[in-house]
Design a protein around this motif. Sequence first.
Motif, PDB file in Angstrom:
ATOM      1  N   LYS A   1       7.459  -4.241 -24.450  1.00  0.00           N
ATOM      2  CA  LYS A   1       7.565  -5.406 -25.122  1.00  0.00           C
ATOM      3  C   LYS A   1      10.072  -5.364 -25.796  1.00  0.00           C
ATOM      4  O   LYS A   1       9.962  -5.935 -25.493  1.00  0.00           O
ATOM      5  CB  LYS A   1       7.101  -4.994 -26.994  1.00  0.00           C
ATOM      6  N   ARG A   2      10.252  -3.881 -26.445  1.00  0.00           N
ATOM      7  CA  ARG A   2      11.823  -3.548 -26.678  1.00  0.00           C
ATOM      8  C   ARG A   2      12.095  -4.327 -25.273  1.00  0.00           C
ATOM      9  O   ARG A   2      13.553  -4.442 -25.784  1.00  0.00           O
ATOM     10  CB  ARG A   2      11.873  -2.443 -26.692  1.00  0.00           C
ATOM     11  N   TYR A   3      12.046  -3.554 -24.149  1.00  0.00           N
ATOM     12  CA  TYR A   3      13.108  -3.927 -22.933  1.00  0.00           C
ATOM     13  C   TYR A   3      12.863  -5.293 -22.025  1.00  0.00           C
ATOM     14  O   TYR A   3      13.133  -5.322 -20.797  1.00  0.00           O
ATOM     15  CB  TYR A   3      13.161  -2.592 -21.651  1.00  0.00           C
ATOM     16  N   ASN A   4      11.291  -6.180 -22.560  1.00  0.00           N
ATOM     17  CA  ASN A   4      10.654  -7.786 -21.948  1.00  0.00           C
ATOM     18  C   ASN A   4      11.050  -7.017 -20.323  1.00  0.00           C
ATOM     19  O   ASN A   4      11.203  -7.771 -19.401  1.00  0.00           O
ATOM     20  CB  ASN A   4      12.060  -8.557 -22.437  1.00  0.00           C
ATOM     21  N   ILE A   5      10.203  -4.955 -20.492  1.00  0.00           N
ATOM     22  CA  ILE A   5       9.729  -5.526 -18.973  1.00  0.00           C
ATOM     23  C   ILE A   5       8.355  -6.026 -18.807  1.00  0.00           C
ATOM     24  O   ILE A   5       7.516  -5.752 -19.081  1.00  0.00           O
ATOM     25  CB  ILE A   5       9.657  -3.849 -19.157  1.00  0.00           C
TER      26      ILE A   5
ATOM     27  N   VAL B   1       6.778  -9.001 -18.446  1.00  0.00           N
ATOM     28  CA  VAL B   1       6.817 -10.368 -18.605  1.00  0.00           C
ATOM     29  C   VAL B   1       6.492 -11.622 -18.039  1.00  0.00           C
ATOM     30  O   VAL B   1       6.995 -12.582 -18.371  1.00  0.00           O
ATOM     31  CB  VAL B   1       6.983 -10.199 -20.353  1.00  0.00           C
ATOM     32  N   THR B   2       7.672 -11.325 -17.077  1.00  0.00           N
ATOM     33  CA  THR B   2       8.202 -12.459 -16.165  1.00  0.00           C
ATOM     34  C   THR B   2       6.786 -12.443 -15.494  1.00  0.00           C
ATOM     35  O   THR B   2       5.789 -12.104 -15.533  1.00  0.00           O
ATOM     36  CB  THR B   2       9.174 -11.676 -14.940  1.00  0.00           C
TER      37      THR B   2
ATOM     38  N   GLN C   1      11.772   0.642 -16.187  1.00  0.00           N
ATOM     39  CA  GLN C   1      11.204  -0.881 -15.248  1.00  0.00           C
ATOM     40  C   GLN C   1      10.999  -0.480 -13.421  1.00  0.00           C
ATOM     41  O   GLN C   1      10.649  -0.996 -12.713  1.00  0.00           O
ATOM     42  CB  GLN C   1      12.754  -1.824 -15.079  1.00  0.00           C
TER      43      GLN C   1
ATOM     44  N   ARG D   1      15.941   2.025 -20.586  1.00  0.00           N
ATOM     45  CA  ARG D   1      15.022   1.328 -19.870  1.00  0.00           C
ATOM     46  C   ARG D   1      15.682   0.793 -17.892  1.00  0.00           C
ATOM     47  O   ARG D   1      14.367   0.003 -17.581  1.00  0.00           O
ATOM     48  CB  ARG D   1      16.091  -0.208 -20.215  1.00  0.00           C
TER      49      ARG D   1
ATOM     50  N   TYR E   1       3.924   0.768 -24.356  1.00  0.00           N
ATOM     51  CA  TYR E   1       3.459  -0.605 -24.874  1.00  0.00           C
ATOM     52  C   TYR E   1       4.742  -1.315 -25.953  1.00  0.00           C
ATOM     53  O   TYR E   1       5.578  -2.336 -25.362  1.00  0.00           O
ATOM     54  CB  TYR E   1       2.157  -0.885 -24.995  1.00  0.00           C
TER      55      TYR E   1
END
Length: 471
Positions: free
Chosen positions: A457-461, A463-464, A428, A424, A453
């Motif tokens: 999505k898995r690590y919520n990277i 999308v902020t 990032q 992650r 992709y």
Amino acid sequence: MTVGASLGFDCREAESAEAALAFLETDAPELVLADLMMPNMSGLEFLPRIKQMLPRSETAIMTGHGSIETAVQAMRLGAYDYITKPFRIEELKLLLQRMEEKVRLVAENQFLRDRVNTEMELNGIVGSSSKIQDVMRMVARLKDTRTPVLIAGESGTGKELVARAIHYRGSYAKRPFVAVDCGSLVPTLIESELFGYEKGAFTGANRSKDGLFQTANGGTIFLDEIGELSMELQAKLLRVLQEKEVRPVGSNQKFKVDVRVIAATNRDLEAAYKEGMFRKDLYFRLNVVTLHLPTLRDRKSDIPPLVHFFLDKFAPGKMITLSAAAMRCMLDYDWPGNVRELENCIERAVALGSEDTIELHDLPPAVRWEQADSSPAVRNVSGPAALVASSPSAAPSSAHEDEFASVLSGKPPASATDLEELERTTIQRVFQQVNGDKSRARKMLGISRATLYRKLKRYNIGVTKGASAAS
């Protein structure tokens, strides 16, 4: 100072092809740079003479703008490359450096081949690491004894090869050596295979037949994967070892046999007998001397000579070499299938490769550490970690330095959770470095667009608020 001298070469000059050939009678340069157009003898005539006198040297041809086709013809005759006049100094330096690398690579390959041939003549086993030398010292002590030997090691480590070395290096070399794969024999027929049978003992027994123990009489019988034998057959084998006689299936008569027994297993027989899966008395009967074979990942210094041994095996007389990148990749790989997997890898590379040098792309995907579309694993992270670690702006934080070191050295992090966190953090940091450009991020990480992709999505990277959506 000449261009060659600036690179550290000891240079000599000749005013003509004839003078160069005269010089080669007493000296043997590794690199030759010749003009295509020379008086009395052209470069095309000069080249075959050079290759005949110095088959391991490399020759480059200098040519004018109007003679490119002739230069290509020279390459077909064995020239390493050509350089077009007028050329820049840096071009010539690069050419000489590439030629030197080719000569060095061929020389190293030949050295390794010579060492492999010597080792094969001595003991039939390739390797000079301390671990394999310890094994060979034990082989030397056991070669003339009748002591039962148990060879333990993972699949593909060469257990049968060691058994053969014990037999053929000793005084029993001219006597029979019989190898039995206990795991491949049909359970209902294994007794008759080992101990023989009488005519009419069972359906299809039209004549009497000696068993493998009788065939090996006076020599050595090698029982591979002995841990696969049933408990009933283990009892019968124990009786043969104790009484030194066999009774064929369907017979009341016993026959004396004098065989040295070498057994091999990839299982922990001590744990097996404690769990009731292997006879304790047979274990101690076989376990008089135990040889533990090292895995290939524990003797990686033996990989280069093994590689060249298999190259000679699968491409005899072709002098195929291995690029430095391919060799580094093979040294980094852990080889779970050991020497057998390495052998298969080289056979595949020889079969699929189209050049005289095996490159990185000729190796199997597993060896090249390609990204897998699966749960996080060391191989999935090693590519991105290596790329990011090479960039100062994307260097890992101190909290993850140990994890990066462990991944880059081939050692797994402490746990799956640590590994996921490392993955992650790596993704990032790369994503931030490229300002959210997904195309650049996947290239830096060495993964496919779909994998990127899924990881984002898995690590919520990404999308902020304010994150770039460029792809």
